[in-house]
Scaffold this motif. Structure first.
Motif, mmCIF file in Angstrom:
data_model
loop_
_atom_site.group_PDB
_atom_site.id
_atom_site.type_symbol
_atom_site.label_atom_id
_atom_site.label_comp_id
_atom_site.label_asym_id
_atom_site.label_seq_id
_atom_site.Cartn_x
_atom_site.Cartn_y
_atom_site.Cartn_z
ATOM 1 N N GLU A 5 94.018 91.526 -6.090
ATOM 2 C CA GLU A 5 93.741 92.499 -5.025
ATOM 3 C C GLU A 5 92.704 93.521 -5.482
ATOM 4 O O GLU A 5 91.813 93.897 -4.723
ATOM 5 C CB GLU A 5 95.034 93.213 -4.611
ATOM 6 C CG GLU A 5 95.983 92.340 -3.826
ATOM 7 C CD GLU A 5 97.297 93.040 -3.524
ATOM 8 O OE1 GLU A 5 97.498 94.190 -3.979
ATOM 9 O OE2 GLU A 5 98.125 92.432 -2.820
ATOM 10 N N LEU A 8 89.452 91.811 -5.418
ATOM 11 C CA LEU A 8 89.027 91.642 -4.044
ATOM 12 C C LEU A 8 88.425 92.936 -3.500
ATOM 13 O O LEU A 8 87.363 92.916 -2.860
ATOM 14 C CB LEU A 8 90.203 91.198 -3.166
ATOM 15 C CG LEU A 8 89.906 91.047 -1.672
ATOM 16 C CD1 LEU A 8 88.856 89.967 -1.440
ATOM 17 C CD2 LEU A 8 91.183 90.736 -0.923
ATOM 18 N N ARG A 9 89.074 94.077 -3.750
ATOM 19 C CA ARG A 9 88.539 95.369 -3.299
ATOM 20 C C ARG A 9 87.175 95.645 -3.930
ATOM 21 O O ARG A 9 86.257 96.124 -3.274
ATOM 22 C CB ARG A 9 89.518 96.500 -3.621
ATOM 23 C CG ARG A 9 90.678 96.590 -2.630
ATOM 24 C CD ARG A 9 91.427 97.897 -2.804
ATOM 25 N NE ARG A 9 91.991 98.053 -4.150
ATOM 26 C CZ ARG A 9 93.233 97.747 -4.494
ATOM 27 N NH1 ARG A 9 94.077 97.289 -3.594
ATOM 28 N NH2 ARG A 9 93.654 97.918 -5.733
ATOM 29 N N LYS A 10 87.045 95.333 -5.206
ATOM 30 C CA LYS A 10 85.779 95.538 -5.905
ATOM 31 C C LYS A 10 84.686 94.665 -5.269
ATOM 32 O O LYS A 10 83.570 95.133 -5.018
ATOM 33 C CB LYS A 10 85.933 95.203 -7.382
ATOM 34 C CG LYS A 10 84.669 95.398 -8.178
ATOM 35 C CD LYS A 10 84.867 95.019 -9.624
ATOM 36 C CE LYS A 10 83.553 95.100 -10.371
ATOM 37 N NZ LYS A 10 83.646 94.575 -11.723
ATOM 38 N N GLN A 12 84.671 93.501 -2.235
ATOM 39 C CA GLN A 12 84.385 94.009 -0.890
ATOM 40 C C GLN A 12 83.456 95.214 -0.949
ATOM 41 O O GLN A 12 82.540 95.341 -0.128
ATOM 42 C CB GLN A 12 85.685 94.366 -0.174
ATOM 43 C CG GLN A 12 86.472 93.157 0.292
ATOM 44 C CD GLN A 12 87.831 93.530 0.865
ATOM 45 O OE1 GLN A 12 88.404 94.568 0.527
ATOM 46 N NE2 GLN A 12 88.361 92.660 1.720
ATOM 47 N N ARG A 13 83.677 96.099 -1.921
ATOM 48 C CA ARG A 13 82.783 97.259 -2.084
ATOM 49 C C ARG A 13 81.364 96.803 -2.410
ATOM 50 O O ARG A 13 80.393 97.295 -1.853
ATOM 51 C CB ARG A 13 83.298 98.179 -3.201
ATOM 52 C CG ARG A 13 84.252 99.248 -2.735
ATOM 53 C CD ARG A 13 84.440 100.336 -3.796
ATOM 54 N NE ARG A 13 84.692 99.833 -5.149
ATOM 55 C CZ ARG A 13 85.893 99.595 -5.662
ATOM 56 N NH1 ARG A 13 86.980 99.808 -4.949
ATOM 57 N NH2 ARG A 13 86.025 99.147 -6.893
ATOM 58 N N GLU A 14 81.259 95.857 -3.324
ATOM 59 C CA GLU A 14 79.947 95.334 -3.690
ATOM 60 C C GLU A 14 79.273 94.686 -2.484
ATOM 61 O O GLU A 14 78.067 94.852 -2.261
ATOM 62 C CB GLU A 14 80.061 94.330 -4.835
ATOM 63 C CG GLU A 14 80.382 94.967 -6.169
ATOM 64 C CD GLU A 14 80.554 93.934 -7.269
ATOM 65 O OE1 GLU A 14 80.250 92.744 -7.052
ATOM 66 O OE2 GLU A 14 80.998 94.322 -8.367
ATOM 67 N N HIS A 15 80.067 93.947 -1.713
ATOM 68 C CA HIS A 15 79.537 93.293 -0.512
ATOM 69 C C HIS A 15 79.041 94.337 0.482
ATOM 70 O O HIS A 15 77.951 94.198 1.055
ATOM 71 C CB HIS A 15 80.617 92.406 0.128
ATOM 72 C CG HIS A 15 80.156 91.723 1.358
ATOM 73 N ND1 HIS A 15 80.346 92.247 2.614
ATOM 74 C CD2 HIS A 15 79.478 90.553 1.529
ATOM 75 C CE1 HIS A 15 79.823 91.430 3.507
ATOM 76 N NE2 HIS A 15 79.285 90.395 2.879
ATOM 77 N N ASP A 16 79.809 95.390 0.686
ATOM 78 C CA ASP A 16 79.404 96.457 1.610
ATOM 79 C C ASP A 16 78.119 97.136 1.130
ATOM 80 O O ASP A 16 77.226 97.428 1.931
ATOM 81 C CB ASP A 16 80.514 97.495 1.759
ATOM 82 C CG ASP A 16 81.736 96.947 2.491
ATOM 83 O OD1 ASP A 16 81.607 95.897 3.173
ATOM 84 O OD2 ASP A 16 82.812 97.569 2.376
ATOM 85 N N GLU A 19 75.256 94.781 1.769
ATOM 86 C CA GLU A 19 74.948 94.758 3.203
ATOM 87 C C GLU A 19 74.150 96.003 3.600
ATOM 88 O O GLU A 19 73.204 95.923 4.375
ATOM 89 C CB GLU A 19 76.237 94.692 4.031
ATOM 90 C CG GLU A 19 76.918 93.346 4.031
ATOM 91 C CD GLU A 19 76.173 92.313 4.870
ATOM 92 O OE1 GLU A 19 75.447 92.689 5.804
ATOM 93 O OE2 GLU A 19 76.329 91.116 4.561
#
Length: 97
Positions: A5, A8-10, A12-16, A19
């Motif tokens: 988890e 996953l959060r890390k 998601q932050r990188e993905h954001d 983007e």
């Protein structure tokens, strides 16, 4: 599970962040493209109307300030060159005397 988890959060932050950078790059590219088109239109207009006097309004002030800054920069560089040449001449004159 907790480690996944966190990972996953890390991700998601990188993905954001990626983007957001991509969005910034797209906006920057669109801006530069529009600026290029505006410049082409301006040059075309100047070619078609070479005798037309340019009129500067309040919206032209930033461009005029940039132009003035480059002129002042060139003036400063020429003054530096002139000062160095004068120093060399002065040194040569002192050697001769």
């Amino acid at each position: 599970m907790i480690q996944k988890e966190t990972q996953l959060r890390k991700l998601q932050r990188e993905h954001d962040q990626l983007e957001e950078r991509l969005s910034d790059l797209r906006r920057g590219t669109a801006f530069l493209s529009d600026l290029r088109d505006l410049h082409k239109n301006y040059l075309t207009h100047r070619e078609r109307h070479p005798n037309e006097v340019e009129v500067y309004g309040p919206s032209s002030l930033p461009a005029l300030l940039l132009e003035a800054r480059s002129v002042l920069g060139a003036e400063h560089q020429l003054k530096n060159v002139n000062d160095k040449l004068q120093q060399v001449l002065d040194q040569e004159n002192h050697k001769e005397t």
